[in-house]
Design an enzyme around this catalytic site. Sequence first.
Site, mmCIF file in Angstrom:
data_model
loop_
_atom_site.group_PDB
_atom_site.id
_atom_site.type_symbol
_atom_site.label_atom_id
_atom_site.label_comp_id
_atom_site.label_asym_id
_atom_site.label_seq_id
_atom_site.Cartn_x
_atom_site.Cartn_y
_atom_site.Cartn_z
ATOM 1 N N ASN A 1 20.959 -6.438 -11.396
ATOM 2 C CA ASN A 1 21.589 -6.332 -12.501
ATOM 3 C C ASN A 1 21.415 -5.718 -13.914
ATOM 4 O O ASN A 1 20.912 -4.915 -14.558
ATOM 5 C CB ASN A 1 22.866 -7.147 -13.061
ATOM 6 C CG ASN A 1 23.629 -6.595 -13.525
ATOM 7 O OD1 ASN A 1 24.426 -5.345 -13.395
ATOM 8 N ND2 ASN A 1 24.060 -7.082 -14.869
ATOM 9 N N THR B 1 -2.839 5.333 13.040
ATOM 10 C CA THR B 1 -0.806 6.145 12.838
ATOM 11 C C THR B 1 -1.744 7.080 13.928
ATOM 12 O O THR B 1 -2.458 8.467 13.362
ATOM 13 C CB THR B 1 -0.751 6.131 11.526
ATOM 14 O OG1 THR B 1 -1.087 4.913 11.089
ATOM 15 C CG2 THR B 1 0.878 7.039 11.468
ATOM 16 N N LYS C 1 -1.032 11.285 14.123
ATOM 17 C CA LYS C 1 -0.304 12.466 13.308
ATOM 18 C C LYS C 1 -0.568 13.585 14.623
ATOM 19 O O LYS C 1 -0.963 13.589 15.330
ATOM 20 C CB LYS C 1 -1.587 12.300 12.200
ATOM 21 C CG LYS C 1 -1.942 11.185 11.539
ATOM 22 C CD LYS C 1 -0.762 10.493 10.343
ATOM 23 C CE LYS C 1 -1.493 9.842 9.678
ATOM 24 N NZ LYS C 1 -0.182 9.675 8.810
ATOM 25 N N LYS D 1 1.943 12.996 11.794
ATOM 26 C CA LYS D 1 3.094 12.171 11.644
ATOM 27 C C LYS D 1 4.300 12.821 12.867
ATOM 28 O O LYS D 1 5.733 11.937 12.524
ATOM 29 C CB LYS D 1 3.625 11.658 10.371
ATOM 30 C CG LYS D 1 4.367 12.840 9.253
ATOM 31 C CD LYS D 1 4.289 11.612 8.278
ATOM 32 C CE LYS D 1 3.089 11.105 7.547
ATOM 33 N NZ LYS D 1 3.905 10.547 6.314
ATOM 34 N N LYS E 1 0.759 3.038 16.354
ATOM 35 C CA LYS E 1 1.305 3.277 15.541
ATOM 36 C C LYS E 1 2.089 4.668 15.259
ATOM 37 O O LYS E 1 1.879 5.366 15.129
ATOM 38 C CB LYS E 1 1.177 2.805 13.976
ATOM 39 C CG LYS E 1 2.399 2.700 12.961
ATOM 40 C CD LYS E 1 1.859 2.387 12.324
ATOM 41 C CE LYS E 1 2.723 2.152 10.121
ATOM 42 N NZ LYS E 1 2.626 3.823 10.383
ATOM 43 N N GLU F 1 5.979 6.069 9.681
ATOM 44 C CA GLU F 1 7.392 4.907 9.138
ATOM 45 C C GLU F 1 8.401 6.294 9.241
ATOM 46 O O GLU F 1 9.170 5.529 9.207
ATOM 47 C CB GLU F 1 7.247 4.840 7.585
ATOM 48 C CG GLU F 1 6.871 6.299 6.338
ATOM 49 C CD GLU F 1 5.315 6.457 6.344
ATOM 50 O OE1 GLU F 1 5.063 7.272 5.783
ATOM 51 O OE2 GLU F 1 4.644 5.949 6.908
ATOM 52 N N HIS G 1 6.293 -2.151 7.870
ATOM 53 C CA HIS G 1 6.232 -0.997 7.154
ATOM 54 C C HIS G 1 6.415 -0.606 5.631
ATOM 55 O O HIS G 1 7.722 -0.971 5.198
ATOM 56 C CB HIS G 1 5.823 0.872 8.087
ATOM 57 C CG HIS G 1 5.202 1.770 6.719
ATOM 58 N ND1 HIS G 1 5.527 2.135 5.743
ATOM 59 C CD2 HIS G 1 4.271 2.389 7.563
ATOM 60 C CE1 HIS G 1 4.640 3.138 4.962
ATOM 61 N NE2 HIS G 1 3.857 3.243 6.262
ATOM 62 N N ARG G 2 5.766 -0.188 4.727
ATOM 63 C CA ARG G 2 6.501 -1.120 3.179
ATOM 64 C C ARG G 2 6.694 0.643 2.533
ATOM 65 O O ARG G 2 7.079 0.553 1.316
ATOM 66 C CB ARG G 2 5.674 -1.561 2.191
ATOM 67 C CG ARG G 2 3.834 -0.557 2.075
ATOM 68 C CD ARG G 2 3.473 -2.099 1.183
ATOM 69 N NE ARG G 2 1.473 -1.429 0.721
ATOM 70 C CZ ARG G 2 0.933 -1.312 -0.028
ATOM 71 N NH1 ARG G 2 1.686 -1.825 -1.124
ATOM 72 N NH2 ARG G 2 0.512 -0.633 0.295
ATOM 73 N N HIS H 1 1.839 -3.865 5.461
ATOM 74 C CA HIS H 1 0.943 -3.085 5.454
ATOM 75 C C HIS H 1 0.745 -3.854 3.552
ATOM 76 O O HIS H 1 1.460 -3.727 3.549
ATOM 77 C CB HIS H 1 1.094 -1.328 4.957
ATOM 78 C CG HIS H 1 1.371 -0.439 6.511
ATOM 79 N ND1 HIS H 1 0.638 0.757 6.157
ATOM 80 C CD2 HIS H 1 2.112 -0.425 7.892
ATOM 81 C CE1 HIS H 1 0.816 0.684 7.915
ATOM 82 N NE2 HIS H 1 1.965 0.097 8.530
ATOM 83 N N SER I 1 -4.266 0.811 5.088
ATOM 84 C CA SER I 1 -4.070 1.894 5.662
ATOM 85 C C SER I 1 -3.887 2.987 5.181
ATOM 86 O O SER I 1 -3.053 2.485 4.101
ATOM 87 C CB SER I 1 -2.605 1.550 6.606
ATOM 88 O OG SER I 1 -2.568 3.112 7.790
#
Length: 475
Positions: free
Chosen positions: A123, A173, A175, A177, A201, A204, A294-295, A327, A379
């Site tokens: 808050n 990763t 691709k 994606k 991978k 995301e 994954h972030r 990551h 990455s």
Amino acid sequence: MSPKTETKASVGFKAGVKDYRLTYYTPEYQTKDTDILAAFRVTPQPGVPPEEAGAAVAAESSTGTWTTVWTDGLTSLDRYKGRCYDIEPVPGEETQFIAYVAYPLDLFEEGSVTNLFTSIVGNVFGFKALRALRLEDLRIPPSYSKTFQGPPHGIQVERDKLNKYGRPLLGCTIKPKLGLSAKNYGRAVYECLRGGLDFTKDDENVNSQPFMRWRDRFVFCAEAINKAQAETGEIKGHYLNATAGTCEEMIKRAVFARELGVPIVMHDYLTGGFTANTSLAHYCRDNGLLLHIHRAMHAVIDRQRNHGMHFRVLAKALRMSGGDHIHAGTVVGKLEGERDVTLGFVDLLRDDFIEKDRSRGIYFTQDWVSMPGVMPVASGGIHVWHMPALTEIFGDDSVLQFGGGTLGHPWGNAPGAVANRVALEACVQARNEGRDLAREGNEVIREACKWSPELAAACEIWKEIKFEFDVIDRL
């Protein structure tokens, strides 16, 4: 006096508004080993004194509100309130300061990152008296961290499961994606794993879209893993993204992954939420699955220097909530990440005990006691020429993940994987022989090119590619 504003002096209650600093600024306070400590970068509105702004942060993130309330007398504010116990200037910033706040442990539910963040950052960041506010760091005491399971398995257990030691792990990763069919997606997974990678991978945002439903992807990827394992004799994995619109659907996808016999699943922990992430981490420990994190969305929260949260806070939260990988930037690639800052939160992810070190942005000594570590994942915009720097920066307990740096190879996916594996093995061997990768890295790669045409082709295609932009988040 109007009855509505009459003060009940006889019962010890005095209505009205008073400065926060009268109650919540306590420079004489000695912090306790059980306190959760926070370091906030505060930019107050003009005319608001630092003591008042720091006290306002402590108040609005704990027991305070804008006015005195009658029910204050029904509890012990002195026991439960947050306290701004120190204020220090920010070098080079006349309008900012660091406010240190101590929170008593009883303010927080055990084992809940959701409750921790709802209290500390839920808050106060919209408070009008503050122009901007950033949470730079948290000190999590062992008395609180021990209420969390933490990572499902941790670094050592993962290495034992994979039977891979003495080097960083390699990933890729897939691709593009979005847009591939499940069968073509599985084909790319197989080619990369066969070529020498340890992991591939899901990106995301690969969940369950019309062009590739999750169950079909899981089946074709499991087939690719099994085929690559049979051909190479190595344990392989693909991060199957279990992130979904509901917790129930997420767990259903993780259950199916376990039934297929794959070693690892994946979650987008910020968009998915901490409650969902902790639930998935518990399932993964109970069922022997590794958990890749994954972030996605982190830069919305952490990229601005003056407002939001630093990623080191999100990294600590992830270690408590649970994940075996996360990551963490690359330092050398296309994504934000300054070296000292990045290595600071990498240590917070991996190590058991981390000393306070302001030169790396670590405001508090952190003792994780027995909580397993998390493996950082480098990455984003990296290729074979970056391999020496990545090996030197991140060390063995890391995952180096090349998406375009694998699938963009001029000869195809498998040769791209071969190039990365050869480059990594050459760098590890050179390091073990005592060579300085920071100084001799390019020469190490050139020497390896002589006996690997795949690596030579990769080096030629990416020899001019650099991402030379100044980082925003500096100490």
